[in-house]
Write an enzyme that holds these catalytic residues in place. Structure first.
Site, PDB file in Angstrom:
ATOM      1  N   LYS A 118     -27.041  19.076  -6.056  1.00 58.14           N
ATOM      2  CA  LYS A 118     -26.920  19.081  -4.592  1.00 58.14           C
ATOM      3  C   LYS A 118     -28.265  18.754  -3.961  1.00 58.14           C
ATOM      4  O   LYS A 118     -29.228  19.502  -4.098  1.00 58.14           O
ATOM      5  CB  LYS A 118     -26.470  20.444  -4.074  1.00 58.14           C
ATOM      6  CG  LYS A 118     -26.239  20.423  -2.555  1.00 58.14           C
ATOM      7  CD  LYS A 118     -26.054  21.798  -1.958  1.00 58.14           C
ATOM      8  CE  LYS A 118     -27.349  22.444  -1.532  1.00 58.14           C
ATOM      9  NZ  LYS A 118     -28.034  21.775  -0.398  1.00 58.14           N
ATOM     10  N   GLU A 174     -38.487  26.601  -9.251  1.00 61.95           N
ATOM     11  CA  GLU A 174     -39.780  26.109  -8.740  1.00 61.95           C
ATOM     12  C   GLU A 174     -39.815  26.481  -7.267  1.00 61.95           C
ATOM     13  O   GLU A 174     -39.105  25.893  -6.457  1.00 61.95           O
ATOM     14  CB  GLU A 174     -39.889  24.581  -8.858  1.00 61.95           C
ATOM     15  CG  GLU A 174     -39.696  24.044 -10.244  1.00 61.95           C
ATOM     16  CD  GLU A 174     -40.887  24.273 -11.149  1.00 61.95           C
ATOM     17  OE1 GLU A 174     -41.863  24.918 -10.710  1.00 61.95           O
ATOM     18  OE2 GLU A 174     -40.825  23.818 -12.294  1.00 61.95           O
ATOM     19  N   CYS A 216     -44.822  22.348  -2.011  1.00 61.83           N
ATOM     20  CA  CYS A 216     -44.895  23.740  -2.445  1.00 61.83           C
ATOM     21  C   CYS A 216     -46.255  24.064  -3.042  1.00 61.83           C
ATOM     22  O   CYS A 216     -46.736  25.178  -2.945  1.00 61.83           O
ATOM     23  CB  CYS A 216     -43.782  24.050  -3.433  1.00 61.83           C
ATOM     24  SG  CYS A 216     -43.615  22.816  -4.706  1.00 61.83           S
ATOM     25  N   GLU A 254     -46.199  30.992   3.408  1.00 68.94           N
ATOM     26  CA  GLU A 254     -46.132  29.551   3.252  1.00 68.94           C
ATOM     27  C   GLU A 254     -45.680  28.933   4.572  1.00 68.94           C
ATOM     28  O   GLU A 254     -44.602  29.257   5.073  1.00 68.94           O
ATOM     29  CB  GLU A 254     -45.143  29.220   2.128  1.00 68.94           C
ATOM     30  CG  GLU A 254     -45.154  27.781   1.737  1.00 68.94           C
ATOM     31  CD  GLU A 254     -44.241  27.514   0.531  1.00 68.94           C
ATOM     32  OE1 GLU A 254     -43.186  28.161   0.436  1.00 68.94           O
ATOM     33  OE2 GLU A 254     -44.595  26.640  -0.288  1.00 68.94           O
TER      34      GLU A 254
END
Lengths: 286, 325, 477
Positions: free
Chosen positions: C180, C254, C288, C385
């Protein structure tokens, strides 16, 4: 008149010392025939917390030692265990009700397993690390590093099972908090005595005795624990609950395998499961 | 606009900012070795990144004319004749005889014995005469000979002197010798502007290029120049990047501007534009001027002219339509 | 006159975006049974296409197709034959590279320079790399037994690259895939489906189901999925870890990061500044492993910041399809909101904001390259983040302080170190608790190089020999 025995008090093994449970609790441990063997300390969540603190404190120093040195220490555990084999054979026979030959085989295998893992300390990096040929002017190297503090639910097999789950973790530089078998915890504490006299720094291995169902969830949800080995969990529901709790800080989880045959030579995966891979890049230039 | 020696290009060494630095061999070495290091891979990646800029339409037209104005049209051959130099000088003044809007180049660059010839042709056109002096290209001669070489060129009418540094002295760490040599040549130059050639192909490392840049700037060079064109590799984008960073940082520290001249191996318009992009993004507008940036080149000019014609006529041109000298 | 660069737009004529897209199941595009959603160009908010949102039933169909393909075809095929399919795919990606790059930039907002020079070439390289493993798995150290059906959920920051990281090793190892793509960037995955058709990949080996969170959950929790691979937020990663608890599913995650980029006073300073810029402004900071915390040694902090600001002023922000654009559009309105919100928190917490002065386009989602100075470890912008072009600047005095600050985070994905002293690099690299350490460089990726995090940045590695582990049963099986 016969001499009165000096009986041994079994306590916890935390940070290199042997404290009683802070809760003051203990529980009765029987032998295979249901006769009283000893009282064991019944660790509480606070003991588990203290054990994690001790393991965390020990991690930097232990993981920072040379692999050669860790190999020597683990080999030293085997040496000391060899010297005390009668004691362990007797304890195993009493606790598990097995024949002298079975008990001896179990101790032999445990010692040999320690020797086997000791040798891995300075080889695992070579076997699972890599120089990576990237398409550019860069040095690129991947090496394994220990994940950190690992909680372990010990499996059956009071000595061999325990050694088989703890040795692969410490030889790679992790520190551990292990929950001994609830019904058969005494050998784990005696093993702690071996470790305490084998140059293993305090806190690298911490042993808790008591209720798995009570302590394990605290370790599974502890945010300063990096991984959890559920090998000895026999209750599926508890295993799932622990794995769910472990997700809170994304612990590395090894799922239950209570029926493992500990006499078979293990592969690498008990070590690699709790190793991280670090990849370092650097330009190549003049 | 025709370039003229700029009054702002005063002598950097006069500031005295670096008196302590050049007091002794050891203080100079400490300073040069204390400059930040250069990571080769990162520097080359940055230069390559800038080279991907896509310069189109109006910006391309602007860049081509600017590049033409920045050319030091060069002939440095043993077989050079007076006739060839006269032809070159004519071309420098009117690169495209068919198009009066085409700007002149900055200078012609010749050996000292050709200065008078070049000067005669160029007259008061505003196109400068640059002369390579100091035992070009190796720099291997006695000091008095190098100085005499320089004075001869200046007396013959050179507006600019392109000197070579003593790479042997530089590479063996005798930085003060190199410094003094530059300072003396500069003195011999009088009013002529001094370009200091490093021969970066022989310096090998970007750290050395950065050190040589500071050495030359402190010694009073008006321009720092990559190469003689006689050694490979000559000018490259990363080497020029290091030199541009040096002049940028030098101005930051002293308030004084120094020019940069990549020379050798720049043959196409595409190449030249990459250099201009680099000047633009590393040093900014102030350096986008023939007073502060030059191309040492010969064949580059024809390619610039062909591309210029393509821009104005909308069709590709060919070498037959431009003079070869 | 200043040297202005005239617009240099890459032609979009090369891509053919259909008005609507179905799901790619069992080798064919089919209408889903669910609803649909729109994907927009974040640079101008133009609606690009209508895309099917896969329902639970659709996901079930896709898993069934993958299972069939696994049992009947893919797991039985020799590694050498699987390799040839992967090589074919790699070649087609190269051939259609420009088209993929343009489409990626349109759907994602990233500069064409990046999709053309970074994303797509690494995508092709990834397929080439793992193609070669398919018939050499017995030498990998992880055995050669595949897991079965892999359910893969990927993010919007590197849509095609993350697809490659997931699909290439999965297929090489003999697994089949239900993947997906993110709901804001489905188009290159759908073009990849077309590439699978062009390569004559057996039906069902790769299935692409578009959708949002619900579709992802359906994949992850599907009982016939043997392997879950996810790249995305730590929050969702934890939810996945909970979902698979008590199952036999193998998982690789991840997740997020808050990487420290540590600059010592002896750093190669101009390259360090480039590294800082690459570290946080590459891909609009939607990375990331972005170097979102700059730790700069106090003695050079002023100089580094001055150079950084000067360098940032030359960044060109705007039309992602302009070949000279360095910083493109924020991927979605939602992400833009989050970046704005956290930046405002930075203001409120007393950090000093500096941003590049530039005219933002009136339409689309834009945020200028921004740095916050005077940030301390306690600030939210130093801990959370932001996933945008926002850099938090902290200072340190000693190597130990740098290490402490760098490691003082629940994340552990990446880190950077800049110094000319070799032994210090190695010492720092040893002590940083992060899966990737870039020394004197940053944000470098290669198919042969394992990538993945420590701690809450996830587990498992993608890339390199290590990347095979997550798709094989292991040497002892």
């Amino acid at each position: 008149m016969s001499r009165i025995d000096v009986r041994k008090t079994y306590k916890l093994y935390i940070g290199g010392a042997f404290p009683r449970s802070e809760s003051g609790r203990s529980y009765v441990v029987n032998d295979a025939k249901g006769r009283l063997l000893a009282n064991a300390a019944q660790a509480s969540r606070k003991d588990a917390r203290d054990a994690v603190v001790a393991a965390r404190a020990a991690f930097g120093g232990w993981s920072g030692r040379t692999a050669y040195n860790r190999a020597q220490v683990v080999y030293r555990i085997a040496e000391v265990l060899e010297g005390r084999r009668e004691q362990f054979e007797a304890e195993i026979r009493a606790a598990e009700g097995v024949t002298p030959a079975r008990a001896r085989a179990s101790v032999d295998a445990a010692i040999d397993r320690l020797v086997w893992y000791a040798g891995w300390a300075d080889k695992i990096t070579q076997v699972v690390g890599n120089a990576n040929p990237v398409a550019g002017p860069f040095f690129n190297l991947s090496t394994p590093e220990p994940s950190g503090v690992i909680a372990v639910v010990a499996p059956r097999g009071s000595l061999l099972g325990l050694v088989s789950v703890v040795a692969p973790l410490i030889v790679t530089g992790n520190t551990v908090v292990v929950i001994a078998r609830e019904d058969n915890p005494l050998t784990a504490i005696t093993l702690g005595e071996v470790m305490a006299t084998s140059d293993l720094p305090g806190g690298v291995v911490n042993v808790l005795t008591g209720s798995q169902a009570e302590i394990a969830p605290w370790l599974a949800s502890h945010m300063d624990v990096n991984g959890i080995d559920l090998t000895g969990v026999e209750d599926d529901e508890l295993a799932t609950e622990l794995e769910v709790a472990a997700a809170d800080n994304l612990k590395r989880v090894r799922r239950p395998a209570p029926d493992t045959d500990w006499l078979v030579e293990p592969g690498l995966d008990r070590m690699t499961q709790f190793l991280e891979t670090k990849t370092v890049w650097h330009p190549i230039g003049v | 606009m025709t370039p003229t020696p700029s009054s702002t290009a005063s002598s950097p060494s006069a500031t005295g900012v670096f008196d302590d630095v050049v007091r002794s061999e050891s203080s100079l070495r400490r300073f040069l070795h204390g400059l930040p290091g250069v990571d080769q891979v990162g520097c080359e990646a940055r230069a390559a990144g800038l080279a991907t800029r896509s310069i189109k339409t109006t910006s391309k037209a602007y860049a081509i004319d600017l590049a033409i104005r920045m050319v030091d049209l060069t002939t440095l051959e043993g077989q050079d004749t007076h006739g060839k130099v006269r032809a070159l000088a004519s071309k420098a003044m009117r690169p495209d005889p068919a198009d009066p809007t085409c700007p002149a180049t900055a200078a012609v660059c010749v050996y000292p014995d050709m200065v008078a010839t070049a000067k005669q042709t160029l007259g008061e056109s505003g196109v400068h005469v640059a002369a390579v002096a100091t035992a070009f290209p190796s720099g291997r001669a006695a000091m008095d000979i190098k100085l005499a070489d320089t004075r001869d060129a200046v007396e013959a009418g050179a507006d600019e002197i392109d000197m070579v540094i003593d790479r042997g002295a530089f590479l063996s760490g005798r930085y003060l010798d190199v410094y003094e040599e530059i300072a003396q040549v500069k003195e011999a130059c009088g009013d002529a502007h001094l370009k200091v050639i490093f021969e970066t192909g022989e310096l090998q490392t970007y750290d050395n290029v950065r050190r040589a840049s500071w050495l030359a700037m402190m010694a009073g060079g008006h321009f720092i120049k990559t190469s003689t064109g006689k050694v490979q590799p000559a000018a490259t984008l990363p080497v020029t990047l290091i030199m541009l960073e040096a002049v940028r940082d030098f101005r930051e520290q002293t308030g004084q501007m120094v020019g940069v001249k990549p020379a050798g191996g720049i043959k196409t318009t595409k190449d030249a534009i990459k250099y201009l992009v680099m000047v633009n993004e590393i040093c900014g507008d102030d350096w986008l001027d023939p007073d502060w940036f030059r191309f040492g080149a010969s064949t580059l000019l024809n390619d610039l002219l062909m591309q210029r014609t393509k821009m104005t006529t909308g069709r590709y041109s060919g070498p037959d339509y431009f003079t070869l000298d | 006159m200043a040297f202005e660069y005239a617009p240099a737009p890459e032609s979009r004529a090369i891509v053919d975006i259909k008005p609507s897209y179905g799901l790619f199941i069992n080798g064919e595009f089919v209408d889903g049974t669910g609803t649909s959603f729109k994907t927009v160009n974040p640079a101008n908010e133009e609606v690009l296409a209508e895309v099917a949102e896969a329902s639970d039933a659709d996901v079930d169909e896709a898993v069934k197709a993958a299972r069939r393909a696994y049992t009947r075809v893919w797991s039985r095929m020799s590694g050498a034959e699987r390799a040839k399919y992967l090589y074919r795919i790699a070649r087609i990606i190269q051939e259609r590279g420009r088209e993929l790059a343009v489409l990626e930039s349109i759907d994602n907002g990233k500069p064409i320079k990046e999709s053309r020079d970074v994303d797509v070439p690494i995508v092709a390289a990834h397929f080439f790399y793992y193609a070669g493993w398919a018939d050499k798995l017995q030498y990998s150290g992880y055995g050669s037994t595949p897991l079965g059906v892999a359910g893969q959920v990927i993010p919007w920051n590197f849509p095609l690259l993350m697809l490659a990281w997931k699909i290439a090793p999965a297929l090489a190892c003999g697994n089949t895939v239900v993947l997906k793509p993110a709901e804001t960037t489905p188009l290159t995955a759908l073009l990849f489906a077309e590439i699978c058709q062009q390569a004559d990949l057996p039906p069902g080996v790769v299935n692409i189901v578009t959708g949002a969170g619900d579709t992802g959950r359906a994949i992850v929790s599907h009982p016939d999925v043997d392997k879950v691979a996810f790249t995305g937020s730590t929050e969702v990663g934890k939810a996945i870890a909970r979902t698979v608890a008590g199952t036999d599913k193998k998982v690789t995650l991840e997740l997020g990061g808050k990487a420290a980029n540590i600059v010592f006073d002896d750093a190669p300073i101009d390259q360090a500044v480039e590294g800082i810029v690459d570290g946080i402004f590459f891909n609009q900071g939607h990375v990331c492993c972005a170097g979102s915390r700059l730790l700069v040694q106090e003695s050079v902090a002023d100089e580094v910041l001055e150079r950084l600001k000067r360098r940032m002023s030359t960044l060109r922000m705007g039309d992602p399809l302009d070949k000279n654009t360095d910083v493109g559009a924020i991927n979605s309105g939602e992400q833009l909101m989050r970046i704005r919100e956290l930046s405002q928190v930075g203001d409120a917490e007393g950090a000093e904001r500096w941003e590049v002065a530039c005219d933002l386009p009136t339409k689309g989602f834009w945020f200028p390259p921004t740095i916050f100075t005077g940030v301390s470890q306690a600030h939210r912008i130093a801990r959370e983040e932001i996933f945008g072009p926002v850099l938090s600047v902290l200072t340190f005095r000693t190597p130990s302080e740098a290490i402490e600050k760098a490691n003082n985070t629940p994340f552990g994905l990446s880190a950077g170190v800049w110094t000319d002293k070799g032994s210090r690099i190695l010492s720092m690299a040893n002590r940083l608790r992060a899966g990737v350490v870039w020394a004197n460089t940053f944000n470098k990726f290669d198919p042969t190089s394992p990538f993945g995090g420590y701690k809450e940045s996830g587990y498992g590695r993608e890339g390199g020999r290590h990347g095979l582990e997550g798709y094989l049963k292991g040497a002892d099986s």
